[in-house]
Enzyme design. Sequence first.
Site, PDB file in Angstrom:
ATOM      1  N   MET A 159      87.641  61.303  -7.432  1.00  0.00           N
ATOM      2  CA  MET A 159      87.571  60.721  -8.789  1.00  0.00           C
ATOM      3  C   MET A 159      88.976  60.312  -9.236  1.00  0.00           C
ATOM      4  O   MET A 159      89.641  61.050  -9.954  1.00  0.00           O
ATOM      5  CB  MET A 159      87.001  61.765  -9.757  1.00  0.00           C
ATOM      6  CG  MET A 159      85.648  62.322  -9.314  1.00  0.00           C
ATOM      7  SD  MET A 159      84.972  63.543 -10.426  1.00  0.00           S
ATOM      8  CE  MET A 159      86.090  64.920 -10.208  1.00  0.00           C
ATOM      9  N   ASP A 160      89.387  59.143  -8.826  1.00  0.00           N
ATOM     10  CA  ASP A 160      90.760  58.712  -9.076  1.00  0.00           C
ATOM     11  C   ASP A 160      90.795  57.641 -10.167  1.00  0.00           C
ATOM     12  O   ASP A 160      89.871  56.838 -10.287  1.00  0.00           O
ATOM     13  CB  ASP A 160      91.336  58.154  -7.754  1.00  0.00           C
ATOM     14  CG  ASP A 160      92.836  58.048  -7.799  1.00  0.00           C
ATOM     15  OD1 ASP A 160      93.400  57.405  -6.900  1.00  0.00           O
ATOM     16  OD2 ASP A 160      93.456  58.609  -8.728  1.00  0.00           O
ATOM     17  N   GLY A 161      91.893  57.630 -10.924  1.00  0.00           N
ATOM     18  CA  GLY A 161      92.088  56.532 -11.881  1.00  0.00           C
ATOM     19  C   GLY A 161      91.962  56.924 -13.338  1.00  0.00           C
ATOM     20  O   GLY A 161      91.988  56.053 -14.212  1.00  0.00           O
TER      21      GLY A 161
ATOM     22  N   THR B 247      87.500  55.935  -5.979  1.00  0.00           N
ATOM     23  CA  THR B 247      87.672  54.911  -7.007  1.00  0.00           C
ATOM     24  C   THR B 247      89.149  54.553  -7.146  1.00  0.00           C
ATOM     25  O   THR B 247      90.027  55.186  -6.535  1.00  0.00           O
ATOM     26  CB  THR B 247      87.146  55.419  -8.365  1.00  0.00           C
ATOM     27  OG1 THR B 247      87.747  56.700  -8.641  1.00  0.00           O
ATOM     28  CG2 THR B 247      85.647  55.586  -8.348  1.00  0.00           C
TER      29      THR B 247
END
Lengths: 332, 274
Positions: free
Chosen positions: A110-112, A282
């Site tokens: 779960m990046d960003g 992501t």
Amino acid sequence: MVKTLTMVFSLRFSSLSLPPHSTITLYTVPHVPNHRLRSTSNLSPPSSTLLIKHSLCPCAAPKQQQHLLVPEEEEEEELKCINEAPSLENDSLPPGIRRECMPRHVAVIMDGNRRWARLRDLPVGSGYEAGVKSLKTLIELCCKWGIRVLTVFAFSTDNWFRPNVEVEFLMSLFEGGVKDEMGSSLRENIRISVIGDISKLPKSLEELIINVEESTKNNSQFQLIVAVSYSGRYDLVQACQRIAMKVKDGIIELNDVNESLIEQELETNCTDFPYPDLLIRTSGELRISNFMLWQLAYTELFFTQSLWPDFGEADFLEALQSFQQRWRRYGE
Amino acid sequence: MDFRDGMHKVYSFIAQIGNLGLHVLWYFLHFIVSLWYFALGIVCALESYLISIGILKRYEGFDINKLRYLAVVVESEEAYQIPKIIELLQWLVALGVKRVCLYDTEGILKKSKDSILVKLNNATVFEEADQSNPLLDHKHISVEFASFSDGKEAVAKAANLLFRKYLKLGDSDKIQEEKIFTEARMTEALTAVGCRGPEPDLLLVYGPARCHLGFPAWRIRYTEIIHMGSLNSIKYGSLIKAIYRFTMVQQNYGKCSLPFDSDCSRLLSIISGN
């Protein structure tokens, strides 16, 4: 708009050929845990009983086809797993998504979150809170569409080097999230597991995690695995440590130690499907950042430009379609 | 009865026309979407061509030295195409890549090592010393060959080394026990069993699968992974684009150099109930 239309049309046309950068001659399929293949092979090829039923392996060399032969009783057990999956009406699935081609285990990096907040001139914490909402949406979709296991990379061992204030914020967010979700998990038959070095977490959080794991351990509809203070290398090292203790205690012989035994001691063995079929990351980064290094050998990797708080049903659908196009080609 | 038969025939006729219309619409939509993907393929091929002949200036002038170690994963069926592998390596040499690891699950590239190296000028097998050898000139490339046995099997062998050390300690030294099972010790043990290759900066996957097919897991913590498609359709322009894209990436490695907002401290106190 064009992207959505293309996505919708492509669902209908299974014989469609895609540009080279997304070639879809299938290879990756849902996993069979390696210990099931021990008697047939030392390799760990991508395989599943569904694959065997279709008895096609266009990309595999003959040697690999031998590896796909598993005893009939194991095939029946696999089919039983599939048949025992939450029963779904096909109507509840979006058009073009096939229930039999659904990945059993999806993993997400779960990046960003911070970038999302900075783009909107919001504090970074708002990005993380928006990320929690995306996670809740994803959990609902997984439950609705029959995915059995979802693993999310919430906090890496590398993240401990972030500013203390940020780490404390994340721990508080995580503790609040677990408390909020505990009730609904019990109601909706969701099992929650946490992997990683929880001894480094605040005491209250550690106790909460033990409590929630114990309370939900008998739930079987869906399993949410949260990786906190986790890394792929840590997982391998702790697996070796556990095996060493068993060897010392005389439970296993040193000569029996091989890669299958290591796999059984990895923390992801808290689930019946320890190997993700699909990994989604992501924010456009193209790496796995020390996440489930061992387990991702044959996992379909899907990298999307969307930032995690923006990741919704349409993005998830796109990832599933990409996965299923490979699966469909393999079975034909 | 005649009226009913007549109506039935009319309905039947309308249904047939409707079915025919739907079929025509279906094939038309199929044609449009196929045309779209065909056009997309042409655009990709054209872009690749323009990059390779140097017209798209954006892709020139990247710093190849940022790419210290490149890994190439080839699906085992495609690994038999040794001329394509040699062509790829020649392109890498032309671009100035100095160190590359070739991997396929079944070790076909390992078995073809000699025939690959003989076709390349100035190519040698990777040795650990090469990593820091500044004398490697622009047109020299060192090639490591890896297979499945260098991945999970190697970790099992390295683990066995650690187990033997652990068992030798006996029950006496708890502190020393904890120091055996660390990431650093595992890295040393892997080196001791012959897996000396460094962590690649970039990993290119050639084949139908968008996965790394069991490349040594210990080494790809922060490796950028790009799926390049089938080895049959390798393009010089696509290779340049992938490497260029890598050189533009900035990694935080999970840490963050930016200060956390003061607003978040306030939020933290609200969440914790203070």
